[in-house]
Design a protein around this motif. Structure first.
Motif, short mmCIF file in Angstrom:
data_model
loop_
_atom_site.label_atom_id
_atom_site.label_comp_id
_atom_site.label_asym_id
_atom_site.label_seq_id
_atom_site.Cartn_x
_atom_site.Cartn_y
_atom_site.Cartn_z
N ILE A 23 0.84 -1.21 0.00
CA ILE A 23 0.00 0.00 0.00
C ILE A 23 0.87 1.25 0.00
CG2 ILE A 23 -1.65 1.34 1.38
CD1 ILE A 23 -2.84 -1.42 2.25
N GLY A 24 1.90 1.27 0.84
CA GLY A 24 2.80 2.42 0.89
C GLY A 24 3.47 2.71 -0.44
N ALA A 25 3.91 1.65 -1.13
CA ALA A 25 4.56 1.83 -2.43
C ALA A 25 3.59 2.35 -3.48
CB ALA A 25 5.17 0.51 -2.89
N LYS A 26 2.33 1.97 -3.38
CA LYS A 26 1.32 2.45 -4.33
C LYS A 26 0.93 3.90 -4.04
CE LYS A 26 0.70 -1.14 -6.93
NZ LYS A 26 1.01 -1.09 -8.34
N VAL A 27 0.91 4.28 -2.76
CA VAL A 27 0.47 5.62 -2.37
C VAL A 27 1.59 6.66 -2.52
CG1 VAL A 27 -0.30 6.99 -0.38
CG2 VAL A 27 -1.33 4.77 -0.83
N LEU A 28 2.85 6.26 -2.29
CA LEU A 28 3.98 7.19 -2.30
C LEU A 28 4.03 8.12 -3.51
CD1 LEU A 28 6.66 8.23 -1.06
CD2 LEU A 28 7.80 6.39 -2.31
N PRO A 29 3.87 7.63 -4.74
CA PRO A 29 3.98 8.54 -5.89
C PRO A 29 2.90 9.63 -5.93
CG PRO A 29 4.12 6.24 -6.61
CD PRO A 29 3.73 6.23 -5.17
N HIS A 30 1.84 9.46 -5.16
CA HIS A 30 0.73 10.42 -5.20
C HIS A 30 0.79 11.45 -4.07
CE1 HIS A 30 -0.94 7.85 -8.27
NE2 HIS A 30 -0.79 6.82 -7.46
N ILE A 31 1.81 11.36 -3.22
CA ILE A 31 1.94 12.30 -2.11
C ILE A 31 2.89 13.41 -2.53
CG2 ILE A 31 2.67 12.60 0.29
CD1 ILE A 31 2.04 9.65 0.74
N PRO A 32 2.46 14.68 -2.45
CA PRO A 32 3.35 15.79 -2.80
C PRO A 32 4.59 15.80 -1.89
CG PRO A 32 1.08 16.55 -2.56
CD PRO A 32 1.12 15.13 -2.08
N GLY A 33 5.72 16.24 -2.46
CA GLY A 33 6.99 16.24 -1.74
C GLY A 33 6.95 16.98 -0.42
N ASN A 34 6.29 18.15 -0.39
CA ASN A 34 6.28 18.91 0.86
C ASN A 34 5.48 18.19 1.95
OD1 ASN A 34 3.84 19.36 -0.48
ND2 ASN A 34 3.65 21.45 0.28
N ILE A 35 4.43 17.49 1.57
CA ILE A 35 3.64 16.71 2.54
C ILE A 35 4.46 15.51 3.01
CG2 ILE A 35 1.54 15.34 2.89
CD1 ILE A 35 0.98 18.31 2.55
N LEU A 36 5.15 14.88 2.08
CA LEU A 36 5.98 13.73 2.43
C LEU A 36 7.07 14.12 3.42
CD1 LEU A 36 6.32 10.74 1.84
CD2 LEU A 36 7.83 11.36 -0.04
#
Length: 120
Positions: free
Chosen positions: A89-102
């Motif tokens: 799940i984390g690997a699928k969600v990671l590309p959709h999280i903006p860098g500043n939020i990450l």
């Protein structure tokens, strides 16, 4: 390929990540992610690259702990299914999280981890 001092400089964070991983579990990511971001890699790729660096370190650490009888397979098995699902799940969600939020999520996790370690 010639060896250069630049290569040695890049090896030091990897060496530190390996030591931290062996001592603290996957704590090496605390070194690798900031190092990669400092070198100009965007946050999402830094986190993904960190995982690619940490996986072999985790495998080696696990083998050494298992071989040294410091850990048994029975201690590990209950955590694997949920951990694998979480990783997927984390690997699928990671590309959709903006860098500043990450960065904020990563920073909050590091602060929470530090607080737990300090409060014992």
């Amino acid at each position: 390929m010639k060896f250069k001092i630049k290569n040695l400089k890049g090896s030091l964070p990897g060496f530190i990540a390996g030591i931290l991983n062996g001592l603290l579990g996957a704590g090496g990511g605390m070194v690798v992610v900031p190092m990669l971001e400092k070198s100009g890699i965007e946050p999402n790729k830094s986190h993904a690259t960190s995982i690619a660096v940490i996986v072999p370190l985790c495998i080696l650490s696990a083998i050494l702990y298992l071989a040294g009888n410091n850990l048994s397979y029975y201690d590990v098995l209950p955590y694997l299914p949920a951990g694998l699902i979480g990783a997927f799940i984390g690997a699928k969600v990671l590309p959709h999280i903006p860098g500043n939020i990450l960065r904020r999520i990563f920073g909050a996790f590091m602060l929470y981890s530090a607080w737990r370690l300090l409060m014992g």
